[in-house]
Structures are given as C-alpha cells and as structure tokens.
Design an enzyme around this catalytic site. Structure first.
Site, mmCIF file in Angstrom:
data_model
loop_
_atom_site.group_PDB
_atom_site.id
_atom_site.type_symbol
_atom_site.label_atom_id
_atom_site.label_comp_id
_atom_site.label_asym_id
_atom_site.label_seq_id
_atom_site.Cartn_x
_atom_site.Cartn_y
_atom_site.Cartn_z
ATOM 1 N N HIS A 166 92.218 26.170 77.825
ATOM 2 C CA HIS A 166 93.605 26.618 77.740
ATOM 3 C C HIS A 166 93.719 28.104 78.071
ATOM 4 C CE1 HIS A 166 94.367 22.820 75.618
ATOM 5 N NE2 HIS A 166 95.652 23.048 75.846
ATOM 6 N N LYS A 170 96.604 30.863 73.493
ATOM 7 C CA LYS A 170 96.655 29.740 72.562
ATOM 8 C C LYS A 170 95.958 30.137 71.273
ATOM 9 C CE LYS A 170 95.692 24.789 72.120
ATOM 10 N NZ LYS A 170 97.041 24.513 71.583
#
Length: 277
Positions: A166, A170
């Site tokens: 990600h 995040k």
C-alpha cells in the site's frame, strides 16, 4: 419516483472520501447530505468547491455526532434511513460505527483496523438496534474474486504466504483486506506452512507476521503504490500466484455504491463485500 438515498461521508477531504463524494454526486439515486472532516481551516466550507465539483450546498463539519444527529432527525423513515460512508482512521472507526448505529444511520465502513472483538460487539449492537450496516475491508469486485480463488486453492496447498502493498500513508498493517483473505483461507480449519527447518531471524520480523494457522502475512509501504495484494502458494515443483492491483481509487466506487444501495435493507452488520454480491 424512488427517493434518493441520503449519504454522509466521513473523511470527506481524504483520498477515498473525495472519490466517494464524486461517485455519490454523479449517481442518479444518491444524495450527499453531509461531509465530515477535521482538516484545519476547512470547517464551514462547501465540500463541492473544495473538491472542484462546483457548489453543492453541503458544508464541511468536524462535528461527527452533530452531523449524524441532524441527518437522523431529517430522515424520519428508519427503515430507509441515511447512510454513513466512513473512510477515516483506525483510531476512531469503532466509535464512529457505534455512534452511527445509535443514531439510526446505516454505517458503511471502509476504514480498516477493527479488532475481532470490536467487530463482534458492533454486530451485536447493530442486531439489537435492527440497523443494517457493512464493514468492507475492500470494495473491489476483483479483490473479492481473488479472495474466493485463494480460499479454493487453500484446499490443495499446504504452503502459502500473503503480501500486501500500500501507499505509505496507510496507518494500519497488515491491511484489513489481507486479514480477510487469510480468514477465508483458514475456514477449512487446516494448518499451513509446516516447519521444514529450525528458522532463525537475524532481523526480527524478516519472515512477516505469523497467524495461528501458520499463514504468514507481509506488509510493504511505499509512495507510488495504491493497493495491491499477492497470495503465493507453493508445492514441490510448482508455485501458484494470485495477484490483484488497484491502480486508481475509482475502482472501488462501484462496490461503494452497491453497498450504499443494499445496506438499508439489512437488519444487522455484515463483514465483506462478498456478503452483498
């Protein structure tokens, strides 16, 4: 004519929140009635102007419960009430979900980070209130298909590891999507990755996080990524790899709108997009 579905978006100025607002405004059957965000200096500004959509006459507010209270009072039909779409932060998602249920607003939760105990508590709370809601770790139909394929492959392979990648903003790891994938693979009750050697990590965490089933989960965070997941199975003489890549957040919007449309007919909280499609 069927009335539009009233939608409140929490995390309205975030990456996902902004995409959700664009999708809601562009849909024929949804109506944006609230925009919640605590970005400094944005209180009272028009969310449409902030996102380049033109004036929408919906002001940004940082008052989460105040917004839910106002919306719940304006929507009198509890069975077809308003919907909250939440893309905020793991530290507040439990309180947000519980507050939405308490105000009779149907929660659609895209924020990850809920513990199994919190999820169980919210399911019980929603069932007692007869308020439908959904906690969706990933709104991508493609990811649901990957998860189903991984669960099927788990019947035949004893060795498997999961890697999720990600963007570096995040907050939680591993991702809720990765955890959900592992849970689906574990439904058969089998153990994975039987020890072949006595492993030693010279750097703690090098082999990733190990679940009770033996599955190992790995998390990567880098700028330039959006959301990606890979499940790799191994057996003598072969490997089998499943991978899904999200290259733009617009990929999630069909799943978000599908959930918004279906959640008001539920009487409790469901977990996972596969429960709705």
């Amino acid at each position: 004519m069927t009335p539009s579905i009233p939608v409140v978006v929490a995390g309205a100025l975030g990456r996902m929140g902004a995409e959700v607002i664009k999708a809601v405004v562009g849909s024929a059957d949804c109506m944006l009635v609230g925009a919640i965000d605590n970005t400094p200096g944005k209180e009272g500004s028009d969310i449409g102007l902030e996102l380049g959509l033109g004036e929408l006459e919906v002001a940004v507010t940082a008052d989460f419960e105040g917004c839910l209270c106002a919306v719940s009072q304006s929507v009198r039909d509890a069975e077809a009430g308003a919907v909250l779409v939440d893309f905020t932060h793991p530290s507040v998602v439990y309180e947000h979900t519980r507050a939405a249920i308490a105000y009779g607003v149907h929660p659609v939760i895209g924020t990850t980070g809920l513990s199994p105990e919190q999820l169980s508590d919210l399911c019980q709370f929603a069932a007692k209130a007869s308020i439908g809601g959904a906690v969706i770790p990933n709104f991508s139909v493609g990811m649901v298909l990957l998860q189903q394929a991984a669960a099927a492959a788990a019947r035949f392979y004893d060795h498997a590891e999961l890697t999720e990648l990600h963007h570096n903003c995040k907050a939680d790891a591993p991702s809720g999507t990765c955890i959900k994938t592992a849970e689906l693979m574990e439904e058969l009750g089998k153990s994975f990755n039987p020890a072949e050697v006595d492993e030693h990590e010279s750097l703690a965490g090098s082999r990733g996080g190990r679940r009770e089933s033996g599955l190992r989960l790995h998390s990567l965070r880098l700028p330039g990524l959006v959301a990606h997941q890979e499940v790799m199975f191994g057996a003598p003489g072969e490997t089998y790899t499943l991978r899904h890549d999200t290259i733009d957040r617009s990929a999630y919007m069909p799943g978000v709108l599908l959930t918004v449309r279906k959640v008001r007919s539920l009487q409790t909280l469901v977990y996972g997009l596969e429960r709705l499609i």
